[in-house]
Motif scaffolding. Structure first.
Motif, PDB file in Angstrom:
ATOM      1  N   ASP A   1       0.942  -1.101  -0.024  1.00  0.00           N
ATOM      2  CA  ASP A   1      -0.026  -0.039   0.021  1.00  0.00           C
ATOM      3  C   ASP A   1       0.927   1.123  -0.181  1.00  0.00           C
ATOM      4  O   ASP A   1       1.093   1.827   1.248  1.00  0.00           O
ATOM      5  N   ALA A   2       1.452   1.573  -1.239  1.00  0.00           N
ATOM      6  CA  ALA A   2       2.345   2.586  -1.362  1.00  0.00           C
ATOM      7  C   ALA A   2       1.923   3.819  -0.983  1.00  0.00           C
ATOM      8  O   ALA A   2       2.800   4.868  -0.628  1.00  0.00           O
ATOM      9  N   ILE A   3       0.522   4.209  -1.294  1.00  0.00           N
ATOM     10  CA  ILE A   3      -0.098   5.483  -1.216  1.00  0.00           C
ATOM     11  C   ILE A   3      -0.122   5.860   0.507  1.00  0.00           C
ATOM     12  O   ILE A   3       0.046   7.124   0.777  1.00  0.00           O
ATOM     13  N   ALA A   4      -0.212   4.937   1.188  1.00  0.00           N
ATOM     14  CA  ALA A   4      -0.070   5.233   2.552  1.00  0.00           C
ATOM     15  C   ALA A   4       1.071   5.672   3.355  1.00  0.00           C
ATOM     16  O   ALA A   4       2.159   5.243   3.039  1.00  0.00           O
ATOM     17  N   GLY A   5       1.129   6.792   3.716  1.00  0.00           N
ATOM     18  CA  GLY A   5       2.049   7.602   4.326  1.00  0.00           C
ATOM     19  C   GLY A   5       2.659   8.338   3.296  1.00  0.00           C
ATOM     20  O   GLY A   5       4.004   8.601   3.546  1.00  0.00           O
ATOM     21  N   ALA A   6       2.437   8.569   2.147  1.00  0.00           N
ATOM     22  CA  ALA A   6       3.037   9.294   1.302  1.00  0.00           C
ATOM     23  C   ALA A   6       3.486  10.727   1.657  1.00  0.00           C
ATOM     24  O   ALA A   6       4.548  11.169   1.393  1.00  0.00           O
TER      25      ALA A   6
END
Length: 257
Positions: free
Chosen positions: A108-113
């Protein structure tokens, strides 16, 4: 910590690119590494290199009527104009700068962007403080390629003299992220000159006094010293492994036909 998961401490492979692949290829290779990471073909990796003279324009810049004139001005001053995929406005770099491409696979790369911008901005500001620069995170009024998490330095004898030293950008895709940073360390005059010409052609306002290099504040600084400090700062983020940049390049068939 940005993107930290429970369990064992993370590892990060550090690769130092000694020679340029070419202006456009250097920029695109970061995307190639991201694509490998998202496919599970590359572990978390930190790529460090010194680029050829380049002005990386944002997508919005390329749509302005003055873009062609800005590109020609870059070439006349010895900089190659490119359009990068990430957002932002024009930024310039050359052999007196250090580019850091940090790639990690993440489901889930979008998390914490957004948190990455803050975390790695502080990490890199800390690297500059290691070598004696009074550095902090925050946008300067009138800076080129403005960003909330830019890193700036100040002259302790003249605290109102603040200059942008690091710009950051991020590309997030399904399965991974690429966090790119550029530290301006040496020889700020050509960067200030090409940015002045570029922004004038684009019709964009900015304050040239915000463009500078770390050794404008500490004259003894050079790229190797800052590179070492960056690696030391990343050693607090992860266990570092030495990698071979050549191993990342496509294998060329040299067999005779």
């Amino acid at each position: 910590m940005a993107g930290k998961s429970s369990g064992a401490r993370r590892t990060l492979t550090v690769v130092r690119q000694e020679e340029s692949l070419g202006v456009a290829d250097d920029l695109e290779f970061g995307i190639e590494l991201l694509n490998r990471a998202r496919r599970g073909q590359l572990p978390p990796t930190l790529r460090l290199y010194r680029p050829r003279p380049t002005v990386a324009f944002g997508q919005r810049d390329a749509k302005l009527s003055g873009f062609h004139a800005a590109s020609e001005a870059c070439r006349e001053l010895g900089f190659e104009p490119l359009i990068r995929r990430a957002g932002g406005r024009a930024a310039a770099y050359h052999r007196g700068t250090l580019v850091i491409d940090h790639v990690e696979p993440q489901t889930d790369a979008i998390a914490g962007a957004k948190a990455r911008f803050s975390f790695f901005g502080e990490l890199l500001a800390g690297a500059l403080r290691r070598v004696g620069v009074h550095a902090a995170v925050g946008e300067l009024p009138g800076e080129y390629c403005p960003g909330e998490f830019s890193v700036h330095g100040l002259d302790p004898d003249f605290p109102t003299h603040q200059i942008k030293l690091i710009g950051t950008a991020q590309r997030v895709v399904s399965g991974g992220w690429l966090f790119s940073s550029v530290i301006v360390i040496e020889n700020s005059a050509p960067i200030r000159e090409v940015l002045t010409a570029s922004y004038e052609a684009l019709g964009l306002e900015w304050d040239p006094a915000t463009a500078g290099a770390a050794n404008d504040l500490l004259p003894q600084l050079d790229v190797p010293a800052v590179e070492d400090a960056v690696v030391e700062a990343y050693a607090e983020y992860a266990d570092l492994l030495d990698g071979d940049f050549q191993s990342l390049l496509p294998v060329t068939n040299t067999q005779p036909l």
